[in-house]
Design a protein around this motif. Sequence first.
Motif, short mmCIF file in Angstrom:
data_model
loop_
_atom_site.label_atom_id
_atom_site.label_comp_id
_atom_site.label_asym_id
_atom_site.label_seq_id
_atom_site.Cartn_x
_atom_site.Cartn_y
_atom_site.Cartn_z
N ILE B 131 -65.39 65.21 10.69
CA ILE B 131 -66.70 65.51 9.78
C ILE B 131 -66.54 66.63 8.84
O ILE B 131 -67.06 66.47 7.61
N GLU B 132 -65.57 67.50 9.19
CA GLU B 132 -65.56 68.68 8.47
C GLU B 132 -64.88 68.39 7.03
O GLU B 132 -63.94 67.49 6.72
N GLY B 133 -65.58 68.99 6.01
CA GLY B 133 -65.35 68.91 4.61
C GLY B 133 -65.27 67.60 3.81
O GLY B 133 -65.08 67.43 2.65
N LYS B 134 -66.29 66.66 4.66
CA LYS B 134 -66.23 65.34 3.96
C LYS B 134 -67.66 65.36 3.25
O LYS B 134 -68.60 65.79 3.68
N PRO B 136 -71.49 63.17 2.45
CA PRO B 136 -72.04 62.58 3.36
C PRO B 136 -71.98 61.02 3.19
O PRO B 136 -71.99 60.55 4.21
N ILE B 139 -69.06 60.29 5.55
CA ILE B 139 -69.59 60.52 7.15
C ILE B 139 -70.25 59.22 7.32
O ILE B 139 -70.12 58.82 8.57
N ARG B 140 -71.22 58.93 6.70
CA ARG B 140 -72.03 57.97 7.06
C ARG B 140 -71.42 56.64 7.22
O ARG B 140 -71.43 55.77 8.15
N GLU B 141 -70.33 56.51 6.35
CA GLU B 141 -69.50 54.96 6.52
C GLU B 141 -68.66 55.23 7.79
O GLU B 141 -68.48 54.32 8.55
N PHE B 143 -69.06 56.91 10.76
CA PHE B 143 -70.04 56.68 11.82
C PHE B 143 -71.11 55.69 11.82
O PHE B 143 -71.77 55.40 12.78
N HIS B 144 -71.13 54.84 10.88
CA HIS B 144 -72.14 53.91 10.68
C HIS B 144 -73.60 54.38 10.75
O HIS B 144 -74.16 53.79 11.38
N LEU B 145 -73.69 55.50 10.00
CA LEU B 145 -75.17 56.10 10.03
C LEU B 145 -75.94 55.51 8.88
O LEU B 145 -75.64 54.96 7.94
N PRO B 146 -77.20 55.18 9.12
CA PRO B 146 -78.05 54.47 8.22
C PRO B 146 -78.56 55.39 7.26
O PRO B 146 -78.87 56.47 7.66
N ASP B 147 -78.47 55.06 5.94
CA ASP B 147 -78.85 56.12 4.81
C ASP B 147 -80.48 55.95 4.69
O ASP B 147 -81.14 55.44 3.79
N LEU B 149 -83.11 58.37 4.85
CA LEU B 149 -83.89 59.55 4.73
C LEU B 149 -84.59 59.08 3.29
O LEU B 149 -83.91 58.45 2.43
N LEU B 158 -79.96 71.27 -0.75
CA LEU B 158 -79.18 71.57 0.49
C LEU B 158 -78.80 73.27 0.31
O LEU B 158 -78.98 73.89 -0.49
#
Lengths: 422, 346
Positions: B131-134, B136, B139-141, B143-147, B149, B158
């Motif tokens: 995760i570090e330094g990447k 968003p 990171i979403r790609e 871990f397959h996180l839904p975008d 928000l 931020l």
Amino acid sequence: MVDVMGPDLISDLPQSIIESILVQLPIRDAVRTSILSSKWRYKWASITQLVFDDKCVPPFSNDREVVERSVVKFITRALFLHQGPIHKFQISNSMLQSCPEIDQWILFLSRNDIKVLVMELGEGEFFRIPSSLFNCRKLTRLELSRCELDPPHSFKGFVCLRSLNLHQVLISPDAVESLISRCPLLESLSLSYFDNLALTISAPNLKYLYLEGEFKDICLEDTPLLVEISIAMYMTDDIAEHFEQSSNCNFLKFLGGVPNLEKLVGLIYFTKYLSIGIDSVHLPIMYHNLETIELYQVNFEDTKEILVILRMITSSPNLKELHISGSSNIPIAADAPDLDFWEKGCLSDSALNKLKTVKLSEMGGWPHEIEFIKYLLCRSPVLETLSIIPCVFDMGNNLKMLIELVKCRRASSRGEVIFIHE
Amino acid sequence: MSEIDMAVIKPEMMKPYIWLETSDGSIQQVEQEIAMYCPLICKEIIQKGMGSSKNCAICLPQRVSPATLSLILDYCRFHQVPGRSNKERKSYDEKFVRMDTKRLCELTSAADSLQLKPLVDLTSRALARIIEGKSPEEIREIFHLPDDLTEEEKLEPLKNTTDDPRIRLLNRLYAKKRKELKERERLKSVEVEEEHIDKRSVDDLLSFINGNEDQKGIKTSKNKKKNRRKKEQHQKNSSLKEASGVNKKEVNGQNIRPPNSEADIIAETSISHTEDVFAHKEFDDGDIDDGIDPALKEKIDREVEDFARRLNSDWPERMQELLSSGQERKTMLFSPNGNSFLRRNA
């Protein structure tokens, strides 16, 4: 918007794992996870460890005060958005110096079950720790650097404190002593960069002691469980005078009550300190657990200091490792050294049955040093390595030293004498 | 388990193998000392005596699939040997966590369920490094996180705005966008506010016309409060009526205190606009109670008659009329001033 690539891999892991991951990220990256997805919006806000180091706000400007402002803003916002207990809070940021917001942070932390507090501020004005620190009842580890500490009279101590580390802290000697004695669970104590301190330590659970500074006097009054000691004593004229006038046996005062000692490290003037009064008393104590002794800057011209080493060695039947470093001063006395000292019967013939490793550095090849090496070689049946690193200032004596060493009788058949020269 | 049972089981514990059942139902044999490295399995064996045979195989938690189990057992097999140096262990660990992210997440989850803390720490450190330094998106790609928000949520600045110039620029754009959003909302509420003001004035007028009998019954609107305050001030400044009238008007504007600045300005301009009937009506209410300036009284009478006429017609029509006249007033308000309101209204 469901991702067609596959199911979410990570968001549904238990909070303990998420915390474990977020805590191992730099705080900036941890906070940035809040915009990953709706589930991640507040995951960072409940981590129990907040560490703000020099990387949390990279120095984007040469003006320290401007960077300091943004560090302060960042930390304040992070605390404001945080939910739940904070167990560890660390600031190790050199841009940050004394500023009023720190008072508010410590007050906030005192209301949030803080257990570990580390404050290493930048060089500059010392920050005066607010009284709200003394309300942190659950504190187990406290580390302060470049601060001013003034415990109130009514302070009853930190009942859970196990580790105390004060580095360049302005605090009165009485306050230090009472702070130490009022923390019953204290196991590790580290005091560094103190001036002219005469300290009496009374800490029944203390296991690790690390002192560095100008200490006039150290008395270990009640420290039966001490396992590891490391002392670096600096000298000032004041202290030298004190040493001259002292009539105590420092060896007894210092090492009299630590039967469980496993490792002893003494630097700079520590051996000198211990040498005062040493020839007056016969020492009854044996250190059965002492396995490592390291004494640096030993003045081999002073037979009392040599006596310190010998007494220590002979009182430690299980000694495995010995490091001695001579002082790099060329001896002033031109007359013949008192080699009778080595013949005297006061030195016992006891063997050093467990001694395996010896390292001697800053050796100038002086007569007393050579006698000492002979002494060790004769009495160490299981010695494996004796390394000698000569002092760089005077190479002339090296040859003499080598010649003498070759003559030495060795008790250990396996022992190697290694002469290291650059 | 009674003591006798434990005594019987003890010799069986000397057997080198135990049985484990994974989430898919399959049962396998594993060397005992390796499996015991996992605290959960250890507990099952010692406290419950499970695992000694196929029938009483230890049921592993749901998160442990056969593939992850074999990985975990590899880890245990290496680390349970006591003679290894720290360097060796570290080097093994580094190689061990080189796997794709999906498996890493499953492994973390499984290790956690087996309470194998060293492995959990190792895998979470590996995930942290990913995760570090990447960014968003990256990171979403991974871990397959839904975008998922909303725009609004993403607009929250931020926390590291001040350092990265790109993020600073982004936040400035976001801040602009947020401002626009807020202004749009404000305008909506401004219109609502004006209707409110109109309504209240109708109530005031009604009560005035009905001889103040309903004054208590009427809700204390902001304007009512304002009127009362005005009365007090009027009493104080009775000598300087004209002057104080102007003062009051300004004070009036401030006393309204609508929720947003635009309405504030609107209210102020409405009050300061002396031709404005609407403002006068409110002002007059206070005046009349306390003794009124005769010059103004005539004006008031005229306007009251006007209003009475209106009131005599039907109520909904009246409302419409009122609102439309309110609108007119609005445009009347705006045009003389000719400021940015026009732009915003458009």
